[in-house]
Write an enzyme that holds these catalytic residues in place. Sequence first.
Site, PDB file in Angstrom:
ATOM      1  N   LYS A 176       0.844  -1.205   0.000  1.00  0.00           N
ATOM      2  CA  LYS A 176       0.000   0.000   0.000  1.00  0.00           C
ATOM      3  C   LYS A 176       0.879   1.255   0.000  1.00  0.00           C
ATOM      4  O   LYS A 176       2.087   1.175   0.250  1.00  0.00           O
ATOM      5  CB  LYS A 176      -0.909  -0.021   1.232  1.00  0.00           C
ATOM      6  N   TYR A 201      16.543  29.446   8.784  1.00  0.00           N
ATOM      7  CA  TYR A 201      15.313  30.067   9.288  1.00  0.00           C
ATOM      8  C   TYR A 201      15.277  30.049  10.806  1.00  0.00           C
ATOM      9  O   TYR A 201      15.612  29.044  11.437  1.00  0.00           O
ATOM     10  CB  TYR A 201      14.091  29.319   8.758  1.00  0.00           C
TER      11      TYR A 201
HETATM   12  C1  LIG Z   1      -0.161  -1.952   6.779  1.00  0.00           C
HETATM   13  C2  LIG Z   1      -0.702  -3.227   7.247  1.00  0.00           C
HETATM   14  C3  LIG Z   1       0.139  -4.348   7.427  1.00  0.00           C
HETATM   15  C4  LIG Z   1       1.652  -4.278   7.315  1.00  0.00           C
HETATM   16  O1  LIG Z   1       2.160  -3.733   8.518  1.00  0.00           O
HETATM   17  P1  LIG Z   1       3.750  -3.582   8.769  1.00  0.00           P
HETATM   18  O2  LIG Z   1       3.838  -3.075  10.158  1.00  0.00           O
HETATM   19  O3  LIG Z   1       4.226  -2.578   7.772  1.00  0.00           O
HETATM   20  O4  LIG Z   1       4.341  -4.905   8.570  1.00  0.00           O
HETATM   21  C5  LIG Z   1      -0.453  -5.550   7.754  1.00  0.00           C
HETATM   22  N1  LIG Z   1      -1.798  -5.641   7.925  1.00  0.00           N
HETATM   23  C6  LIG Z   1      -2.623  -4.580   7.802  1.00  0.00           C
HETATM   24  C7  LIG Z   1      -4.085  -4.755   8.001  1.00  0.00           C
HETATM   25  C8  LIG Z   1      -2.109  -3.338   7.466  1.00  0.00           C
HETATM   26  O5  LIG Z   1      -2.925  -2.287   7.351  1.00  0.00           O
END
Ligand SMILES: *Cc1c(COP(=O)(O)O)cnc(C)c1O
Length: 369
Positions: free
Chosen positions: A34, A262
């Site tokens: 994702k 800044y």
């Molecule tokens: C993002 C996600 C993962 C992966 O999690 P990591 O901590 O990056 O391994 C697994 N399951 C679900 C439902 C997620 O949303």
Amino acid sequence: MHQVKARINLAALKHNLDVVKELAPQSRVVSVIKANAYGHGITAVAKALNNSDAFAVARLDEALSLREQGVTKALFLLEGIYEQDDYTLCSKYNFIPAIHCLQQFQWLQDYFNKNKLSRLSYWLKLDTGMHRLGLSAEQLHQILTILESHSELVRPEGFMSHFACADEMVSPVNKQQLELFTRLCKVSFKVQRSMANSAAIIAFADSHFDWVRPGIMLYGVSPFAVEAELSAIQHPVLQPVMTLESELIAIKTLNKGDCIGYGATWCCPEDMTIGVVGIGYGDGYPRHARSGTPVSIQGVSVPLVGRVSMDMITIDLQALYQQSITPMIGDKVTLWGKGLPVERVAQQSDTIAYELLCQITQRVTIEYE
Ligand SMILES: *Cc1c(COP(=O)(O)O)cnc(C)c1O
């Protein structure tokens, strides 16, 4: 031409998938890609990880773009769908939606009423304590009752749930969630089970079940909040996948008392040589990185000084001169990657590595090697 680059080491990515398989040899692997594969480029990552059993994305549009790019593997939609018609797309493109609320289940019933022969697989997402998405025990019970009285309805292929505190190994919440999940999975038909994200893959072998869902560890990053926890367990070596690089665009000598950037927040404690690096929060480098955050140049770690601007940061070059290295305009500067864990930069910026990776902007050129 000056460019900020994120170099992506595809061999490291594959290695990290092998690590997952060694840790969870009995489980199938759904690689989580994702958010543009945590900033690494979703299509290239999907192609490199073709040894996965499936992929998972958060949203339907991510899944559609993968299909457009020719990725044919099964795709899990972790948030499920957003309106009833989306099930038509799921069926057409072989997406496997999660159902996390009763509304989504109602839409599913309506969908199957209209499309009696549709072959659509789906999972139920259970809330075992995270209290974000997921069906409560009570809602699961309602769905199971409906399924029992409607034999024509397709059964869910599996049940999944998500840990709230897997990155803190000692949290009692983990055990409670695991126990509840195990209990809720005892149903009258066969379901596959999935619970473990990266942290749980490494820390809780009893949470592996039929499918593991690694995300961050595939990208070579520790899922643990506390660094000590990572080394406390026998952790297989993950290889960082992304190296973020820019260049030195100016070198200047300043006098004791001169303040930099800044807000004039950092002032030279003595006469010193400062480097200006062409990267800033406009590229995704964290604006909240504190003075002292390490940056690597010619293999030497030097500290960030002063505030991060949109296009530039300033670094203290003294450590180079101390090693008789003379920095030059055009020298490569590594912001994170091999030898400079993104976890450390995250710690210095009061955030987590996940955010830094996802935050890389369009201005950064992604190069695969
Ligand atoms: C993002 C996600 C993962 C992966 O999690 P990591 O901590 O990056 O391994 C697994 N399951 C679900 C439902 C997620 O949303």
